[in-house]
Design a protein around this motif. Structure first.
Motif, PDB file in Angstrom:
ATOM      1  N   TRP A  92      39.986  98.013  -6.654  1.00 19.28           N
ATOM      2  CA  TRP A  92      39.938  98.608  -5.658  1.00 19.28           C
ATOM      3  C   TRP A  92      39.270  99.455  -4.749  1.00 19.28           C
ATOM      4  CZ3 TRP A  92      45.290  99.558  -5.637  1.00 19.28           C
ATOM      5  CH2 TRP A  92      45.913 101.305  -5.028  1.00 19.28           C
ATOM      6  N   ALA A  93      38.522  99.973  -4.765  1.00 18.38           N
ATOM      7  CA  ALA A  93      37.840 100.424  -3.769  1.00 18.38           C
ATOM      8  C   ALA A  93      37.237  99.275  -2.860  1.00 18.38           C
ATOM      9  CB  ALA A  93      36.040 101.019  -3.898  1.00 18.38           C
ATOM     10  N   MET A  94      37.408  98.511  -2.636  1.00 18.51           N
ATOM     11  CA  MET A  94      37.164  97.564  -1.044  1.00 18.51           C
ATOM     12  C   MET A  94      38.639  97.812  -0.477  1.00 18.51           C
ATOM     13  SD  MET A  94      34.089  97.073  -0.620  1.00 18.51           S
ATOM     14  CE  MET A  94      34.052  96.284   0.905  1.00 18.51           C
ATOM     15  N   LEU A  95      39.724  97.201  -1.938  1.00 18.53           N
ATOM     16  CA  LEU A  95      40.957  97.286  -1.041  1.00 18.53           C
ATOM     17  C   LEU A  95      40.906  98.749  -0.151  1.00 18.53           C
ATOM     18  CD1 LEU A  95      43.395  95.634  -0.212  1.00 18.53           C
ATOM     19  CD2 LEU A  95      44.337  96.548  -2.415  1.00 18.53           C
ATOM     20  N   ASP A 110      40.559  78.151  12.613  1.00 15.32           N
ATOM     21  CA  ASP A 110      38.569  78.757  14.562  1.00 15.32           C
ATOM     22  C   ASP A 110      38.938  79.695  14.813  1.00 15.32           C
ATOM     23  OD1 ASP A 110      37.648  76.494  13.078  1.00 15.32           O
ATOM     24  OD2 ASP A 110      37.285  75.115  15.229  1.00 15.32           O
ATOM     25  N   THR A 111      40.110  80.120  15.585  1.00 16.08           N
ATOM     26  CA  THR A 111      40.461  81.532  16.089  1.00 16.08           C
ATOM     27  C   THR A 111      40.728  82.409  15.016  1.00 16.08           C
ATOM     28  OG1 THR A 111      41.939  79.761  18.209  1.00 16.08           O
ATOM     29  CG2 THR A 111      42.233  82.222  17.030  1.00 16.08           C
ATOM     30  N   LEU A 112      41.267  82.154  14.469  1.00 14.14           N
ATOM     31  CA  LEU A 112      41.310  83.627  13.223  1.00 14.14           C
ATOM     32  C   LEU A 112      40.258  83.467  12.660  1.00 14.14           C
ATOM     33  CD1 LEU A 112      43.222  85.269  11.648  1.00 14.14           C
ATOM     34  CD2 LEU A 112      43.092  82.917   9.742  1.00 14.14           C
ATOM     35  N   LEU A 113      38.888  83.106  12.452  1.00 13.37           N
ATOM     36  CA  LEU A 113      37.902  83.383  12.198  1.00 13.37           C
ATOM     37  C   LEU A 113      37.163  83.725  12.774  1.00 13.37           C
ATOM     38  CD1 LEU A 113      36.989  79.985   9.477  1.00 13.37           C
ATOM     39  CD2 LEU A 113      37.757  82.479   9.293  1.00 13.37           C
ATOM     40  N   ASN A 114      37.442  83.694  13.888  1.00 14.74           N
ATOM     41  CA  ASN A 114      36.534  84.020  15.148  1.00 14.74           C
ATOM     42  C   ASN A 114      37.144  85.994  16.142  1.00 14.74           C
ATOM     43  OD1 ASN A 114      34.826  82.375  16.202  1.00 14.74           O
ATOM     44  ND2 ASN A 114      36.664  81.313  17.143  1.00 14.74           N
ATOM     45  N   ARG A 115      38.442  85.938  15.154  1.00 15.30           N
ATOM     46  CA  ARG A 115      39.139  86.999  15.830  1.00 15.30           C
ATOM     47  C   ARG A 115      38.212  88.226  14.432  1.00 15.30           C
ATOM     48  NH1 ARG A 115      44.792  86.287  18.011  1.00 15.30           N
ATOM     49  NH2 ARG A 115      44.577  85.193  19.762  1.00 15.30           N
ATOM     50  N   MET A 116      38.619  87.708  13.256  1.00 13.21           N
ATOM     51  CA  MET A 116      38.208  88.655  11.861  1.00 13.21           C
ATOM     52  C   MET A 116      36.818  88.829  12.052  1.00 13.21           C
ATOM     53  SD  MET A 116      39.039  87.140   8.185  1.00 13.21           S
ATOM     54  CE  MET A 116      40.305  87.076   8.220  1.00 13.21           C
ATOM     55  N   GLU A 117      36.595  90.300  11.360  1.00 10.68           N
ATOM     56  CA  GLU A 117      35.060  90.961  11.932  1.00 10.68           C
ATOM     57  C   GLU A 117      34.570  90.371  10.209  1.00 10.68           C
ATOM     58  OE1 GLU A 117      35.161  94.692  12.658  1.00 10.68           O
ATOM     59  OE2 GLU A 117      36.781  94.381  14.496  1.00 10.68           O
ATOM     60  N   PHE A 118      32.946  89.793  10.499  1.00 13.03           N
ATOM     61  CA  PHE A 118      32.444  89.785   9.387  1.00 13.03           C
ATOM     62  C   PHE A 118      32.580  90.852   8.281  1.00 13.03           C
ATOM     63  CE2 PHE A 118      28.763  89.726   6.382  1.00 13.03           C
ATOM     64  CZ  PHE A 118      28.845  88.289   6.435  1.00 13.03           C
ATOM     65  N   PRO A 119      32.434  91.922   8.471  1.00 14.22           N
ATOM     66  CA  PRO A 119      32.719  92.982   6.864  1.00 14.22           C
ATOM     67  C   PRO A 119      34.189  92.538   6.788  1.00 14.22           C
ATOM     68  CG  PRO A 119      31.720  93.909   9.048  1.00 14.22           C
ATOM     69  CD  PRO A 119      32.100  92.398   9.872  1.00 14.22           C
ATOM     70  N   VAL A 120      34.928  92.460   7.044  1.00 10.21           N
ATOM     71  CA  VAL A 120      36.853  92.458   6.711  1.00 10.21           C
ATOM     72  C   VAL A 120      35.918  90.558   5.829  1.00 10.21           C
ATOM     73  CG1 VAL A 120      38.685  91.891   6.930  1.00 10.21           C
ATOM     74  CG2 VAL A 120      37.149  93.539   8.528  1.00 10.21           C
ATOM     75  N   LEU A 121      35.972  90.229   6.773  1.00  9.42           N
ATOM     76  CA  LEU A 121      35.936  88.470   5.799  1.00  9.42           C
ATOM     77  C   LEU A 121      35.018  88.920   4.512  1.00  9.42           C
ATOM     78  CD1 LEU A 121      36.416  85.860   5.248  1.00  9.42           C
ATOM     79  CD2 LEU A 121      34.532  85.413   7.183  1.00  9.42           C
ATOM     80  N   LEU A 122      33.824  89.135   4.583  1.00  6.66           N
ATOM     81  CA  LEU A 122      32.654  89.398   3.588  1.00  6.66           C
ATOM     82  C   LEU A 122      33.506  90.326   2.261  1.00  6.66           C
ATOM     83  CD1 LEU A 122      30.400  89.352   1.821  1.00  6.66           C
ATOM     84  CD2 LEU A 122      29.361  91.647   3.667  1.00  6.66           C
ATOM     85  N   ALA A 123      34.538  91.342   3.510  1.00  8.79           N
ATOM     86  CA  ALA A 123      34.950  92.344   1.431  1.00  8.79           C
ATOM     87  C   ALA A 123      36.236  91.488   1.076  1.00  8.79           C
ATOM     88  CB  ALA A 123      35.483  93.588   2.470  1.00  8.79           C
ATOM     89  N   GLY A 124      37.349  90.347   2.038  1.00  5.71           N
ATOM     90  CA  GLY A 124      38.288  89.872   1.575  1.00  5.71           C
ATOM     91  C   GLY A 124      37.413  89.071   0.069  1.00  5.71           C
ATOM     92  N   LEU A 125      36.247  88.386   0.463  1.00  5.34           N
ATOM     93  CA  LEU A 125      35.696  87.442  -0.207  1.00  5.34           C
ATOM     94  C   LEU A 125      35.005  88.490  -1.608  1.00  5.34           C
ATOM     95  CD1 LEU A 125      33.926  85.313   1.804  1.00  5.34           C
ATOM     96  CD2 LEU A 125      35.610  84.516   1.073  1.00  5.34           C
TER      97      LEU A 125
END
Length: 233
Positions: free
Chosen positions: A212-215, A6-21
């Motif tokens: 590649w562009a997202m990475l 939960d702490t990791l998810l709270n620290r991670m910004e939504f755009p970054v999480l979305l980009a990873g997915l």
């Protein structure tokens, strides 16, 4: 364990999480399409879509008037190496002139790295060009993935994200990003119409180019946040 997640998810910004997915989804799609490309016989959806751009029973006769063929050749040129190198070079020079060397370096690494990756993937799969229909342009390289589709995705999406940083409001940002996606889609579709790529080649090129562009975007964002890279004003 749950609290640490939960702490990791709270620290991670939504755009970054979305980009990873999105990167994970694109890579999964590319792997699936690679299996299609390596099959001994063309997949049904490849042949059906390719023939859909030709008159029934006439694989050498593309749909539409002669001017449409010329227009599609013009569109496909937007994904050619010459045009993309010209656009990339112009962007890099502009960024250097306005004293944003990190952005210029980011553009160079994204496009040059995409070109190298595209060439390596073509050699890995070693898929010949389709021979089911006539080719409306001459091509000699391997077929999978489509270099035009992949490098268009890398170049235009990278340009779109860069341009969005300088635009004043959300409407113009969305317009520019949608325009980048539209050009990428048109270039990829033109390759199928011209008969020089299977549809799975183009889909794989889009998947690989987008991933590649997202990475590259994620890496640049991380470096900027950690002050490793900072543009000069």
């Amino acid at each position: 364990m749950k609290s640490s997640v939960d702490t990791l998810l709270n620290r991670m910004e939504f755009p970054v999480l979305l980009a990873g997915l999105l990167i994970a989804a694109a890579l999964w799609g590319f792997v699936e399409l690679m299996e299609v490309a390596r099959a001994a016989a063309p997949h049904a959806f490849d042949t059906e879509i390719l023939l859909a751009f030709r008159h029934a029973g006439q694989p050498d006769d593309p749909l539409g008037p002669l001017w449409l063929q010329g227009a599609v050749r013009d569109i496909t040129a937007l994904g050619s190496s010459a045009v993309l190198v010209l656009i990339t070079t112009a962007t890099i020079i502009y960024m250097l002139l306005i004293r944003r060397p990190a952005t210029a370096l980011f553009m160079f690494v994204a496009v040059a790295g995409g070109q190298v990756l595209s060439s390596l993937l073509k050699l890995e799969v070693d898929r010949p060009r389709p021979d089911l229909v006539s080719h409306l342009v001459d091509e000699t390289s391997l077929s999978f993935p489509s270099g035009h589709a992949m490098l268009s995705a890398v170049t235009y999406l990278t340009l779109g994200t860069l341009a969005a940083r300088f635009l004043p409001d959300s409407r113009t940002k969305i317009f520019v990003l949608c325009l980048a996606v539209l050009v990428t889609v048109l270039v990829g579709t033109s390759r199928v119409y011209l008969g020089v790529h299977w549809p799975s080649d183009v889909l794989a090129g889009w998947c690989a180019g987008f991933a590649w562009a997202m990475l590259c975007w994620l890496v640049a964002r991380l470096l900027q946040r950690r002050k490793v890279v900072a543009d000069s004003e």
